[in-house]
Design an enzyme around this catalytic site. Sequence first.
Site, PDB file in Angstrom:
ATOM      1  N   ASP A 425      62.003  55.361  35.977  1.00 35.87           N
ATOM      2  CA  ASP A 425      63.458  55.298  36.122  1.00 35.87           C
ATOM      3  C   ASP A 425      63.933  56.186  37.269  1.00 35.87           C
ATOM      4  OD1 ASP A 425      66.209  54.651  34.973  1.00 35.87           O
ATOM      5  OD2 ASP A 425      66.235  56.849  34.991  1.00 35.87           O
ATOM      6  N   GLU A 480      61.973  51.688  39.625  1.00 35.47           N
ATOM      7  CA  GLU A 480      63.390  51.317  39.700  1.00 35.47           C
ATOM      8  C   GLU A 480      63.959  51.964  40.958  1.00 35.47           C
ATOM      9  OE1 GLU A 480      67.506  51.713  37.085  1.00 35.47           O
ATOM     10  OE2 GLU A 480      66.346  53.452  37.706  1.00 35.47           O
TER      11      GLU A 480
END
Length: 999
Positions: A425, A480
């Site tokens: 993330d 990401e």
Amino acid sequence: MLGSLGLFPAPAFGFLSPSIAKNSKRDVERNNRIAKQKQIGLTFGSRKLLGCPKFHFRPRISKTKRHGLAISAVVTDENTTMTGFDEDMENIGLLSIDPGLEPFKDHFIYRVKRYINQKQLIEKYEGGLQEFSKGYLKFGFNREEGGIVYREWAPAAQEAQVIGDFNGWDGSNHRMEKNEFGVWSIKIPDSGGNPAIPHNSRVKFRFRHGNGVWVDRIPAWIRYAIVDPSSFGAPYDGVYWDPPPSERYQFKYPQPPKPKAPRIYEAHVGMSSSEPCINTYREFANDVLPRIRANNYNTVQLMAVMEHSYYGSFGYHVTNFFAVSSRSGTPEDLKYLIDKAHSLGLCVLMDVVHSHASNNVTDGLNGFDVGQSSQDSYFHTGDRGYHKLWDSRLFNYANWEVLRFLLSNLRWWLEEYKFDGFRFDGVTSMLYHHHGINMVFTGDYNDYFSEATDVDAVVYLMLANSLIYNIFPDATVIAEDVSGMPGLGRSVSEGGIGFDYRLAMAIPDKWIDYLKNKSDEEWSVKEISWSLTNRRHTEKCVAYAESHDQAIVGDKTIAFLLMDKEMYSGMSCLTDPSPMIERGIALHKMIHLLTMALGGEGYLNFMGNEFGHPEWIDFPREGNGWSYDKCRRQWNLVDTEHLRYKFMNAFDKAMNLLDEKYSFLASTKQIVSSTNDEDKVIVFEHGDLVFVFNFHAENTYDGYKVGCDLPGKYRVALDSDAFEFGGHGRVGHDVDHFTSPEGIPGVPETNFNNRPNSFKVLSPARTCVAYHRVEEKEGNHNSSGAANDALTAVVVAKLGDFEEGVNQTFAADSVAKQQDLEEVVNEASAADAVAKQEDFKARPSSVASDVGPPETADIVAKLGDFEEGVDQTFAADTGAKQEDLEEVINEASAADAVAKQEDFKARPSSVASDVGPTKTADVVAKLGDFEEGVNQTFAADTGAKQKDLEEVINEASAPDAVAKQEDFKARPSMVASDVGPTEKGNKEAEEIEKGTSDD
């Protein structure tokens, strides 16, 4: 400080921080590398908090030649050396893949050197990256001989104790000692042969900082943390987790092989229940995993696994990095979930958050950062250590113990829980000092390689990916990243950062923009296609139309944007759909399939979006009265048979099955041949599939010409307009589409849309259809069941009228006048059979093929009666008796037709030739009498009337005088057409005949 390390050449635990010696120099360098940020465009932040910026990628690079891997051994070898290093740096693989990176060669050389230097230091002082990443075996609580040893890195602490249930929360008798590297430790002896700290009991780290104040914190390496469920917002407690062998979950199933292309189901365990409550790991495993498998996904991506004290953070503000979220169960429960997934063939990825940490002081890692310098903390100090938009702390990736902590964290989840990989993330925030805030990434390479690049973080990610693949070579690792940094998805050995995939984050933004801001007439299929294909060549992406980001409160899912409040009243199949519902379901299917088929090399869907889940996600918070009402998934909607949600779910299942069957996602062949904004049609190929998307609101195109690569026959593989998907069934699935060559072979500019072949299709408004190429032998390799059923229908169709059957089969080519044999021969065979009788030896076998060439007329001239005629016409191939129809069929047609199905494609069409060679008897079973049997099975083989059989035989057998087999395909279907043109058929017919005679 590094100079003093000479006194400890091989420290017992490797608690060394060689980066400290160079710290002052690095600080100066970093202070001089202040990014000159331009305040333009949208502000970038977590999709949990903000919208994404718009950005563009550099055009795809067509160069595909293999690149040198001169630095591969240096970069990836566990025992690195600097011998010949400078020469190796001249051959960074990334630069040969993308020559546009050549001006930034110095940047790549610098960061690769930094990576190798860091690996060498770890090798020198820790025994290598593998050993270094086993920090959890030393830090935190671990069983060692005769007791429990607890270690904690807290260099700024003045005193430290361990407290908990085991000592009545009084640490005066459990004081810890500090070594020269800031590591506190204590060994607590067993009591009466039992651990002094019981399993599942609460513990904390108590220490005194510089101002004399004592504070209690959860141990940084704790493996489980709980909260008092009766007190909302209560502080968490660390838990000593060491269950006895009888209570430890034992994995039963192997990890599935790495998918060629991931089809990912993004899921949040806590909100997966249909009830407004927090779901458990075991309930998710038993109730939701089978749904995921049934929809043909091959990978599950679990969100919010790492403990986070604030539920509303969606799991992205982590407080305890080694602990599973206790809301959903224990560590053993999570292991059960993962093992259950593996038993279903599902890989499990973990949403790992190493980009930042919770700002929570009481429960999180931030609680150790009390009056400490940056080098004595997990985080940077001052503004650099704080993310203003996320309200979270930022790691110091140059710190030795931070590297140990984060790399060990990755190993922990891989080895202890058997995760199959990670989705990292917030990678954009890690890659740049500006964290992407106030940045628009235009595709200019200067955006990626400058003083704004955080090389410390880049080096950490290179180390992380190198470690992951060394531990588990089949791992899948996804970044990401909204910036599109070149090299992010290339291997470390090439000078890249090492991820398998990058999330294609611009795609959902494009769909949301269109659905919110453009009418159907304003949609540009050219722009849509460009947005979906705008990714870096050789760097793979996971595409998605919507994820959890588009489902959070304040936003809307695609289904909700399309159908809004009508989803509450118009989804019943018991009434006709409104125009909004019809449009919504049609576009929902098209958007998701187009994203999957054109947007990347992998696909992702968030839990519930596969069936158009209405409403958004909203976690309990003060603003909604701490309600769980929107923190659930309404599975009852898709399970209710009379609701239209089932149509979108069925299409999602079919989409995944399409890739499972044809593997188009993994194919490097992706060609967009047509984007017509006037027609609003997109045509493209991915793998060997041809996709046709018609976004027009009204226009249906009949005979729409589409280009393709391979010639042959194409059939429908997936059709969004099928009844089972809530469509109108306008596209025929039993229609064969034959290609036509286009232009000059090898000269693309003369082709149709630069494709060498084309075929025509029916393309209704708001539909998408995928076509697959039919192999020549497809449909013939299965000689039983459905194949014979299908052939039977052809064989016995419309055989009610015997005379009409004869007329339709061969009368036009054979019988002019039955009473005149010569005329029969002329009309039955001359038109399509005899080219040159001298080449008769090349003729195919047939009913009368056992009879000599020109003498045929003589042999059959005086056939006395019907029985004798039958015997001489069919007996050669059958040896049957007239009264036994089944035997006649088996021997007359099976021997004459095709012995092996692989030759089926070569034989001409005819009444009996449509019947497979194995179950012919089944085709015409129980036909009343021989005449009816002849009518329905060999209608073309006999004649209009039995009394004229002699003449019919002459007419049916005369075509056996075929001169050349190459002309066989041109003659009309008739009795002899049942025989294939190869010698193999003759040989096998003889063998069958011989077997019949023997019987």
